[in-house]
Design a protein around this motif. Structure first.
Motif, short mmCIF file in Angstrom:
data_model
loop_
_atom_site.label_atom_id
_atom_site.label_comp_id
_atom_site.label_asym_id
_atom_site.label_seq_id
_atom_site.Cartn_x
_atom_site.Cartn_y
_atom_site.Cartn_z
N ASP A 78 50.23 62.59 34.27
CA ASP A 78 51.59 62.87 34.73
C ASP A 78 52.09 61.67 35.52
N LEU A 79 53.05 60.97 34.95
CA LEU A 79 53.62 59.80 35.58
C LEU A 79 55.04 60.12 36.04
N PRO A 80 55.42 59.70 37.23
CA PRO A 80 56.78 59.96 37.70
C PRO A 80 57.82 59.39 36.73
N GLY A 81 58.82 60.20 36.42
CA GLY A 81 59.91 59.75 35.55
C GLY A 81 59.55 59.69 34.09
N SER A 82 58.45 60.29 33.70
CA SER A 82 58.00 60.22 32.31
C SER A 82 57.46 61.58 31.88
N PRO A 83 57.61 61.91 30.59
CA PRO A 83 56.96 63.15 30.13
C PRO A 83 55.45 63.00 30.22
N ALA A 84 54.75 64.10 30.27
CA ALA A 84 53.29 64.08 30.32
C ALA A 84 52.75 63.29 29.13
N ARG A 85 51.66 62.59 29.38
CA ARG A 85 50.98 61.85 28.32
C ARG A 85 49.55 62.34 28.26
N VAL A 97 51.68 51.09 34.77
CA VAL A 97 52.89 51.32 34.01
C VAL A 97 53.72 50.05 34.08
N CYS A 98 54.01 49.47 32.92
CA CYS A 98 54.81 48.25 32.88
C CYS A 98 56.27 48.62 33.11
N GLN A 99 56.86 47.99 34.09
CA GLN A 99 58.25 48.29 34.43
C GLN A 99 59.24 47.61 33.49
N GLY A 102 57.50 49.60 29.54
CA GLY A 102 57.16 51.02 29.65
C GLY A 102 55.76 51.38 29.19
N ALA A 103 54.98 50.41 28.72
CA ALA A 103 53.62 50.69 28.24
C ALA A 103 52.75 51.18 29.40
N VAL A 104 51.81 52.06 29.06
CA VAL A 104 50.85 52.58 30.03
C VAL A 104 49.48 52.03 29.65
N HIS A 105 48.82 51.39 30.60
CA HIS A 105 47.52 50.77 30.35
C HIS A 105 46.47 51.36 31.27
N ASN A 106 45.24 51.49 30.77
CA ASN A 106 44.14 51.94 31.59
C ASN A 106 43.70 50.84 32.54
N VAL A 107 43.33 51.23 33.75
CA VAL A 107 42.80 50.32 34.74
C VAL A 107 41.53 50.95 35.29
N ASP A 108 40.41 50.25 35.16
CA ASP A 108 39.16 50.77 35.70
C ASP A 108 39.23 50.83 37.22
N CYS A 109 38.47 51.74 37.81
CA CYS A 109 38.43 51.87 39.26
C CYS A 109 37.88 50.59 39.88
N ALA A 110 38.45 50.20 41.00
CA ALA A 110 37.97 49.02 41.72
C ALA A 110 36.63 49.30 42.38
N THR A 111 36.39 50.55 42.72
CA THR A 111 35.14 50.95 43.37
C THR A 111 34.51 52.07 42.56
N PRO A 112 33.77 51.75 41.50
CA PRO A 112 33.27 52.79 40.61
C PRO A 112 32.27 53.76 41.23
N ASP A 113 31.62 53.38 42.32
CA ASP A 113 30.62 54.26 42.92
C ASP A 113 31.16 55.08 44.08
N ALA A 114 32.44 54.94 44.37
CA ALA A 114 33.04 55.70 45.48
C ALA A 114 34.46 56.07 45.11
N ARG A 115 34.96 57.07 45.75
CA ARG A 115 36.36 57.46 45.53
C ARG A 115 37.27 56.32 45.98
N TYR A 134 49.64 52.17 39.12
CA TYR A 134 50.13 50.84 39.50
C TYR A 134 51.41 50.59 38.71
N TRP A 135 52.43 50.09 39.37
CA TRP A 135 53.71 49.76 38.74
C TRP A 135 53.85 48.24 38.79
N GLY A 136 54.11 47.63 37.65
CA GLY A 136 54.24 46.18 37.61
C GLY A 136 54.54 45.73 36.20
N LEU A 137 54.02 44.59 35.83
CA LEU A 137 54.21 44.06 34.49
C LEU A 137 52.87 43.98 33.78
#
Length: 146
Positions: A78-85, A97-99, A102-115, A134-137
């Motif tokens: 659920d992304l703000p301003g977008s239908p569910a994906r 989310v590319c501003q 509009g493409a949505v890309h996966n981003v791995d967690c920066a800290t995989p062993d912790a929240r 993350y919102w950007g390009l």
């Protein structure tokens, strides 16, 4: 996390769902989208499922997605301003989310062993999942320049 699409029947059976033609089609569509790293809206899942089945109602696709989300085979994004994906990558990860495009890309967690975020929510609350957007390009739009 991409690679070849997984077998839709195995995906459904692994979470205890009955295998039906609509569920197989929806699972196949989402698995192909996982390989493409695409995050599909319901309308896109309906359109692509019709390429497999010929006819399928939007309600049937909603029902399939609800069942597959409830059993953990599918993740609803659920992304703000977008239908569910929807996607079949259900491990902990975030999204960019590319501003521009509009493409949505996966981003791995920066800290995989912790929240990623551990706020103090008090003794009577529990955090089960963290959603970071993350919102950007995206890389392609960044290469094209501003």
């Amino acid at each position: 996390m991409t690679g070849e699409p997984r077998d839709p029947e195995v995906l459904l059976r692994s979470c205890g769902l009955r295998v039906t033609q609509p569920r197989l089609a929806v699972a196949a569509v989402l698995e192909r989208a996982r390989v493409e790293e695409a995050h599909l809206t319901v309308a896109e899942v309906v359109e692509r499922s019709r390429e497999i089945l010929g006819r399928v109602s939007p309600q049937t696709v909603y029902d399939c997605l609800d069942a597959m989300t409830a059993c953990g085979a599918v993740r609803r994004v659920d992304l703000p301003g977008s239908p569910a994906r929807f996607e079949t990558r259900v491990d902990d990860h975030h999204h960019l989310v590319c501003q521009r495009c509009g493409a949505v890309h996966n981003v791995d967690c920066a800290t995989p062993d912790a929240r990623c975020l551990c706020p103090d929510v008090g003794p009577d609350a529990t955090i089960h999942k963290t959603e970071v957007v993350y919102w950007g390009l995206c890389i392609d739009c960044t290469k094209r320049g501003s």
